[in-house]
Design a protein around this motif. Structure first.
Motif, PDB file in Angstrom:
ATOM      1  N   THR A  62       0.858  -1.179   0.000  1.00 40.16           N
ATOM      2  CA  THR A  62       0.000   0.000   0.000  1.00 40.16           C
ATOM      3  C   THR A  62       0.898   1.233   0.000  1.00 40.16           C
ATOM      4  N   VAL A  63       0.663   2.129  -0.946  1.00 37.73           N
ATOM      5  CA  VAL A  63       1.415   3.385  -1.021  1.00 37.73           C
ATOM      6  C   VAL A  63       0.421   4.520  -0.845  1.00 37.73           C
ATOM      7  N   VAL A  64       0.631   5.337   0.167  1.00 38.94           N
ATOM      8  CA  VAL A  64      -0.284   6.438   0.482  1.00 38.94           C
ATOM      9  C   VAL A  64       0.358   7.755   0.047  1.00 38.94           C
ATOM     10  N   LEU A  65      -0.372   8.516  -0.759  1.00 43.09           N
ATOM     11  CA  LEU A  65       0.092   9.811  -1.242  1.00 43.09           C
ATOM     12  C   LEU A  65      -0.770  10.901  -0.619  1.00 43.09           C
ATOM     13  N   GLU A  66      -0.150  11.997  -0.238  1.00 41.90           N
ATOM     14  CA  GLU A  66      -0.883  13.182   0.196  1.00 41.90           C
ATOM     15  C   GLU A  66      -0.206  14.391  -0.391  1.00 41.90           C
ATOM     16  N   GLY A  67      -0.949  15.127  -1.206  1.00 45.18           N
ATOM     17  CA  GLY A  67      -0.327  16.219  -1.940  1.00 45.18           C
ATOM     18  C   GLY A  67       0.700  15.648  -2.905  1.00 45.18           C
ATOM     19  N   GLU A  68       1.865  16.258  -2.919  1.00 45.34           N
ATOM     20  CA  GLU A  68       2.893  15.810  -3.858  1.00 45.34           C
ATOM     21  C   GLU A  68       3.861  14.807  -3.228  1.00 45.34           C
ATOM     22  N   ARG A  69       3.580  14.383  -2.007  1.00 41.60           N
ATOM     23  CA  ARG A  69       4.510  13.529  -1.274  1.00 41.60           C
ATOM     24  C   ARG A  69       3.965  12.126  -1.033  1.00 41.60           C
ATOM     25  N   ILE A  70       4.885  11.216  -0.847  1.00 40.44           N
ATOM     26  CA  ILE A  70       4.540   9.885  -0.357  1.00 40.44           C
ATOM     27  C   ILE A  70       4.431   9.984   1.165  1.00 40.44           C
ATOM     28  N   ASN A 159       8.053  20.815 -12.335  1.00 42.49           N
ATOM     29  CA  ASN A 159       7.237  20.948 -13.531  1.00 42.49           C
ATOM     30  C   ASN A 159       6.225  19.810 -13.600  1.00 42.49           C
ATOM     31  N   THR A 160       4.958  20.075 -13.246  1.00 37.92           N
ATOM     32  CA  THR A 160       3.965  19.013 -13.277  1.00 37.92           C
ATOM     33  C   THR A 160       3.529  18.661 -14.696  1.00 37.92           C
ATOM     34  N   GLY A 161       3.794  19.541 -15.671  1.00 40.63           N
ATOM     35  CA  GLY A 161       3.398  19.257 -17.045  1.00 40.63           C
ATOM     36  C   GLY A 161       4.369  18.373 -17.800  1.00 40.63           C
ATOM     37  N   GLY A 162       5.525  18.127 -17.231  1.00 39.03           N
ATOM     38  CA  GLY A 162       6.534  17.293 -17.885  1.00 39.03           C
ATOM     39  C   GLY A 162       7.630  16.990 -16.898  1.00 39.03           C
ATOM     40  N   ALA A 163       8.772  16.561 -17.410  1.00 42.66           N
ATOM     41  CA  ALA A 163       9.902  16.285 -16.521  1.00 42.66           C
ATOM     42  C   ALA A 163      10.420  17.570 -15.883  1.00 42.66           C
ATOM     43  N   ASP A 164      10.912  17.464 -14.649  1.00 45.30           N
ATOM     44  CA  ASP A 164      11.605  18.584 -14.026  1.00 45.30           C
ATOM     45  C   ASP A 164      12.856  18.917 -14.833  1.00 45.30           C
ATOM     46  N   LEU A 165      13.152  20.202 -14.974  1.00 43.65           N
ATOM     47  CA  LEU A 165      14.303  20.643 -15.756  1.00 43.65           C
ATOM     48  C   LEU A 165      15.399  21.180 -14.846  1.00 43.65           C
ATOM     49  N   HIS A 166      16.512  20.495 -14.832  1.00 42.30           N
ATOM     50  CA  HIS A 166      17.745  20.981 -14.225  1.00 42.30           C
ATOM     51  C   HIS A 166      18.756  21.170 -15.355  1.00 42.30           C
ATOM     52  N   ARG A 454       3.212  12.299 -11.420  1.00 45.09           N
ATOM     53  CA  ARG A 454       4.138  13.403 -11.167  1.00 45.09           C
ATOM     54  C   ARG A 454       3.641  14.177  -9.967  1.00 45.09           C
ATOM     55  N   ARG A 455       4.450  14.193  -8.915  1.00 45.58           N
ATOM     56  CA  ARG A 455       4.125  14.959  -7.708  1.00 45.58           C
ATOM     57  C   ARG A 455       2.710  14.646  -7.203  1.00 45.58           C
ATOM     58  N   GLY A 456       2.403  13.348  -7.160  1.00 45.13           N
ATOM     59  CA  GLY A 456       1.159  12.889  -6.571  1.00 45.13           C
ATOM     60  C   GLY A 456      -0.050  12.921  -7.466  1.00 45.13           C
ATOM     61  N   VAL A 457       0.129  13.233  -8.760  1.00 39.16           N
ATOM     62  CA  VAL A 457      -0.981  13.301  -9.707  1.00 39.16           C
ATOM     63  C   VAL A 457      -0.656  12.426 -10.913  1.00 39.16           C
ATOM     64  N   GLN A 458      -1.602  11.594 -11.332  1.00 41.15           N
ATOM     65  CA  GLN A 458      -1.378  10.816 -12.549  1.00 41.15           C
ATOM     66  C   GLN A 458      -1.450  11.763 -13.743  1.00 41.15           C
ATOM     67  N   VAL A 459      -0.383  11.777 -14.542  1.00 38.71           N
ATOM     68  CA  VAL A 459      -0.311  12.693 -15.681  1.00 38.71           C
ATOM     69  C   VAL A 459      -0.266  11.980 -17.019  1.00 38.71           C
ATOM     70  N   ARG A 460       0.059  10.697 -17.015  1.00 40.52           N
ATOM     71  CA  ARG A 460       0.151   9.942 -18.263  1.00 40.52           C
ATOM     72  C   ARG A 460      -0.359   8.532 -18.049  1.00 40.52           C
TER      73      ARG A 460
END
Length: 466
Positions: A62-70, A159-166, A454-460
């Motif tokens: 069981t993996v519990v997510l709250e906001g953008e965190r595990i 970046n929730t719309g794609g990969a984080d950019l460093h 991504r950050r607690g939200v299914q994006v793909r």
């Protein structure tokens, strides 16, 4: 260097067994484009999947997510789920952390062309979205970045719309030397090309002030055809990077240059050694100084493998990553014949063989490995797909699937100084890839993507051709 921000603060809240209310998370969430929500987001529970812990797969969890965190991870049935939680059944599936590429590029390519005109917000946003679609949730654009990079990095580092950019800003190369910008269609060369040690220090100071994650150096004569960055200059650049709390990464090809850079204090060897086998002196120096090694095996393989047309090129997972113009090139019988007959293809095969041999030796010796492909630098280095192919190549060098995945997640997070990414454990950012099949049985099963979070939200969801 790790820049403290609100997302790296300790998370001291927990989900108590039997709790029926959603706890408030006292952490800033969101990204530069989205304000923090007015009310706490709901708890999300991912139920029943096997979870990769960096070494092996757990049983159903069981993996519990709250906001953008595990928020919590435990065996299935060991955590009581809040009554108002959203529960998603992933029974029979596998969850791995999002992949982290410590050596990629953005904004250089469109279709089969390269050029500075492609370094636009729109093109880079599309490329970062493509990385995320393939489960690559963080990338480090290691050089060749014009001034727009500094703005995009600030906006897209979360970046929730794609990969984080460093990234590394433009980087530092030799005057009239590598990287050969004109040969890459980058006529308005943005790479700093200092002729003196003080000019190198000034270039690093400028990059540090604007905002970079590391400093990139090119130390390569391109088979003797170009001037090479001098030791005096690269030593000054490395020292100045360290003065600003930044790691320095070096593009190399030859063992001699890699040895000299390790002696000079480099932090990351950003390509594999490909001119001859590594020796014990180099291995011991890498270990003693804690230098990271990113082999980028796919870089050379991409110069011939598509002309050979392996069976996986007909699979939807590959074809979805390829632009129509590049697919047309790959389908051309003439292009395939000419590519396979070229001296470049023969040289690339030799480079791949040496890279695999050297990776095997360095891995067996315990040298620290990072993950990257040079994807996005040229059209044939295909963002998203290249990373999954690199995992397969790493296993050909003797890494187990679990070891290859650890390099591409936890270890690359450490290379980039990302203390809250790269693992599935409480307090970490919820960048997750859900797979239909077990990647530890066959590393190619990383291609069986069911969903990307991504950050607690299914994006793909599944990867499919357009």
């Amino acid at each position: 260097m790790v820049r403290p921000d609100a997302s790296s603060l300790p998370l001291r809240l927990s989900i108590r067994v039997g709790a029926l209310a959603v706890l408030v998370l006292h952490t800033v969430v969101g990204c530069a484009h989205a304000p923090a929500p007015a009310t706490p987001p709901p708890v999300v529970v991912l139920e029943g999947a096997r979870v990769f812990d960096g070494e092996a797969l757990s049983g159903p969890a069981t993996v519990v997510l709250e906001g953008e965190r595990i928020r919590a991870v435990g065996p299935r049935g060991s955590l009581q789920v809040p009554a108002n939680a959203q529960v998603i059944d992933y029974s029979g599936r596998t969850i791995i952390p999002g992949l982290i590429s410590a050596h990629s590029h953005v904004g250089n390519v469109s279709g089969v062309e390269t050029g500075r005109s492609f370094y636009t917000r729109e093109n880079i946003s599309r490329q970062l979205a493509r990385y995320a679609e393939y489960g690559v949730t963080t990338i480090n654009s290691l050089g060749l970045n014009p001034p727009l990079f500094y703005t995009l990095r600030r906006e897209m580092i979360r970046n929730t719309g794609g990969a984080d950019l460093h990234g590394a800003g433009p980087g530092i190369g030799a005057p009239m030397g590598a990287p050969p910008a004109r040969g890459m269609g980058l006529e308005d060369d943005q790479v700093a090309r200092p002729e003196t040690a003080e000019a190198a220090r000034e270039a690093v100071r400028d990059m540090a002030a604007r905002g970079v994650d590391m400093v990139k150096l090119w130390v390569d004569s391109m088979s003797g055809g170009l001037p090479k960055l001098s030791p005096e200059v690269y030593r000054a650049a490395i020292d100045e990077a360290h003065r600003h709390g930044l790691r320095a990464a070096a593009h190399i090809h030859d063992l001699e240059d890699a040895k000299a850079l390790v002696e000079a204090g480099i932090d990351v060897i950003a390509h594999g050694v490909r001119d001859r086998p590594v020796d014990d002196a180099f291995i011991q120096a890498m270990k003693a100084r804690g230098v990271w090694y990113i082999p980028t095996i796919n870089l050379d393989e991409a110069n011939y493998i598509y002309a050979e047309h392996p069976a996986w090129m007909d699979e939807p997972f590959f074809r979805a990553a390829v632009s129509p113009a590049l697919q047309q090139r790959f389908d051309s019988p003439q292009w395939r014949r000419e590519t396979l007959a070229s001296p470049g293809a023969a040289n690339a095969r030799k480079a791949v063989a040496l890279n695999l041999e050297n990776l095997r030796a360095l891995h067996q010796a315990g040298v620290k490995l990072g993950f990257g492909t040079d994807s996005g630098a040229l059209p044939q280095r295909i963002p998203g797909f290249a990373e999954h192919r690199e995992l397969e190549l790493m296993t050909q060098a003797g890494l187990t699937p679990a070891q290859a995945l650890r390099v591409a997640t936890r270890d690359s997070a450490a290379l980039l100084g990302l203390k809250d990414q790269g693992a599935i454990s409480p307090g970490m950012v919820a960048d997750l890839v859900v797979l239909d099949s077990d990647p530890l049985q066959d590393i190619r099963n990383t291609r069986s993507i069911h969903a990307v979070w991504r950050r607690g939200v299914q994006v793909r969801g599944r990867v499919t051709p357009e």
